[in-house]
Design an enzyme around this catalytic site. Structure first.
Site, PDB file in Angstrom:
ATOM      1  CG  HIS A   1      -1.930  -1.117   1.222  1.00 12.62           C
ATOM      2  ND1 HIS A   1      -1.645  -2.092   2.331  1.00 12.62           N
ATOM      3  CD2 HIS A   1      -2.973  -1.555   0.720  1.00 12.62           C
ATOM      4  CE1 HIS A   1      -2.938  -2.836   2.188  1.00 12.62           C
ATOM      5  NE2 HIS A   1      -3.398  -2.656   1.026  1.00 12.62           N
TER       6      HIS A   1
ATOM      7  CE  LYS B   1       2.854  -3.140 -13.655  1.00 16.02           C
ATOM      8  NZ  LYS B   1       4.185  -3.262 -14.393  1.00 16.02           N
TER       9      LYS B   1
ATOM     10  CD  GLN C   1      -8.728  -5.135  -7.042  1.00 21.27           C
ATOM     11  OE1 GLN C   1      -9.363  -5.782  -6.229  1.00 21.27           O
ATOM     12  NE2 GLN C   1      -7.981  -4.398  -6.726  1.00 21.27           N
TER      13      GLN C   1
HETATM   14  P1  AMP Z   1      -6.196  -4.090  -0.580  1.00 19.38           P
HETATM   15  O1  AMP Z   1      -6.319  -3.261   0.583  1.00 19.38           O
HETATM   16  O2  AMP Z   1      -5.581  -5.509  -0.684  1.00 19.38           O
HETATM   17  O3  AMP Z   1      -7.681  -3.983  -1.240  1.00 19.38           O
HETATM   18  O4  AMP Z   1      -5.311  -3.493  -1.679  1.00 19.38           O
HETATM   19  C1  AMP Z   1      -5.393  -1.922  -2.127  1.00 19.38           C
HETATM   20  C2  AMP Z   1      -4.460  -1.837  -3.361  1.00 19.38           C
HETATM   21  O5  AMP Z   1      -3.346  -2.145  -2.718  1.00 19.38           O
HETATM   22  C3  AMP Z   1      -4.969  -2.783  -4.519  1.00 19.38           C
HETATM   23  O6  AMP Z   1      -4.714  -1.750  -5.576  1.00 19.38           O
HETATM   24  C4  AMP Z   1      -3.957  -3.673  -4.215  1.00 19.38           C
HETATM   25  O7  AMP Z   1      -3.521  -4.214  -5.836  1.00 19.38           O
HETATM   26  C5  AMP Z   1      -2.457  -2.955  -3.651  1.00 19.38           C
HETATM   27  N1  AMP Z   1      -1.653  -3.820  -3.111  1.00 19.38           N
HETATM   28  C6  AMP Z   1      -1.967  -5.043  -2.272  1.00 19.38           C
HETATM   29  N2  AMP Z   1      -0.904  -5.654  -2.221  1.00 19.38           N
HETATM   30  C7  AMP Z   1       0.160  -5.276  -3.017  1.00 19.38           C
HETATM   31  C8  AMP Z   1       1.663  -5.402  -3.129  1.00 19.38           C
HETATM   32  N3  AMP Z   1       1.879  -6.346  -2.352  1.00 19.38           N
HETATM   33  N4  AMP Z   1       2.311  -4.437  -3.756  1.00 19.38           N
HETATM   34  C9  AMP Z   1       1.764  -3.423  -4.544  1.00 19.38           C
HETATM   35  N5  AMP Z   1       0.216  -3.426  -4.316  1.00 19.38           N
HETATM   36  C10 AMP Z   1      -0.310  -4.146  -3.684  1.00 19.38           C
END
Ligand code: AMP
Length: 272
Positions: free
Chosen positions: A33, A144, A149
């Site tokens: 994040h 990514k 999604q």
């Molecule tokens: P989430 O809180 O899991 O819904 O993720 C929020 C955003 O963070 C989404 O756009 C995810 O794709 C991105 N995200 C989650 N994990 C990672 C990661 N390890 N690296 C980069 N972006 C991430």
């Protein structure tokens, strides 16, 4: 940092000429994040982060009730990261009764993740549409890591002529190679070790490709061999428009993996 829960109050506070970078999340923030937030800060005057565990993207029996919530820590992390506005709505702030619906596309929304989680992407698109309409950002940042999604959000923005640039951000990994995810906290030590087969399989795929092996079946077989201790949901090799291909084309391929470590569903992918 301002913390706002009311959508209309947020809209009113953003009515300026400045560029706005938006990072939607479900909280339990980690370095993945933070990478999105950092990029948003670099590229915009104002950064808005939302934390909203969106009930409509969880299917019955999924982990909505036990999804990790770390509200106080998340607020501190956002403040330290230089976030200008944290949007922290309740379910009632976002959803009403008998709503106009947004549906995931019938094919692309019901393969891969959408096959095991039918309806999941309708919930994702529904909330992302709402969040983008509330924040009306210049750019919105998505990982990514959640490749399908990201693909569907880009499709929605294009097909609904929405006025925002979607910025894909590279996956952040732990030092052992596992992609960071809020759900990694569910993993026992043993499950976490097993989960390392996922980045290992992707690494093996990239090595094969670098040796000139472009045949999808050959790459898939090698990956499945490495992943065999895990319950594999899918290994898919697609072009960047998410069409099935027979051969890897450098610059236009994504390899996606879903596998279970214990009961935890893990996603990872490699963009070639
Ligand atoms: P989430 O809180 O899991 O819904 O993720 C929020 C955003 O963070 C989404 O756009 C995810 O794709 C991105 N995200 C989650 N994990 C990672 C990661 N390890 N690296 C980069 N972006 C991430």
């Amino acid at each position: 940092m301002k913390i706002i829960s009311n959508p209309l109050e947020l809209k009113a506070s953003l009515s300026s000429q400045k560029s706005v970078g938006f990072v939607p999340t479900m909280g339990a923030l980690h370095e993945g994040h933070l990478a999105l937030i950092k990029k948003a800060k670099e590229e915009n005057d104002i950064v808005v982060v939302s934390i909203f565990v969106n009930p409509t993207q969880f299917l019955a029996g999924e982990d909505l009730d036990k999804y990790p919530r770390k509200d106080d820590a998340d607020k501190k992390i956002c403040s330290l990261a230089g976030v200008d506005i944290l949007f922290f709505p309740s379910v009632e702030d976002i959803y009403g009764d008998d709503e106009v619906q947004v549906y995931a596309p019938n094919v692309r929304g019901y393969v891969l993740e959408g096959a095991t989680r039918p309806g999941h992407f309708s919930g994702v698109l529904r909330v992302v549409m709402k969040l983008l309409n509330i924040v009306t950002p210049t750019k919105a940042y998505f990982g990514k890591k959640d490749a399908q999604q990201l693909h569907l959000i880009m499709l929605m923005v294009k097909q609904y002529f929405m006025n925002v640039e979607i910025v894909p951000v590279d996956t952040v990994r732990d030092s052992d190679g596992l992609a960071q995810s809020s759900r990694n906290v569910y993993l026992s030590k043993k499950e976490r070790e097993e989960a390392l087969k996922i980045p290992a399989a992707l690494y093996a795929a990239s090595k094969l490709v670098s040796k000139g092996v472009l045949n999808v079946d050959a790459i898939q077989n090698k990956m499945l061999e490495i992943l065999s201790p895990l319950e594999v949901g899918y290994v898919a090799i697609l072009d960047r428009d998410f069409n099935v291909v027979k051969s890897v084309e450098i610059g236009n391929t994504v390899i996606l993996v879903e596998a279970l470590a214990g009961k935890t569903r893990l996603l990872d992918n490699l963009w070639l």
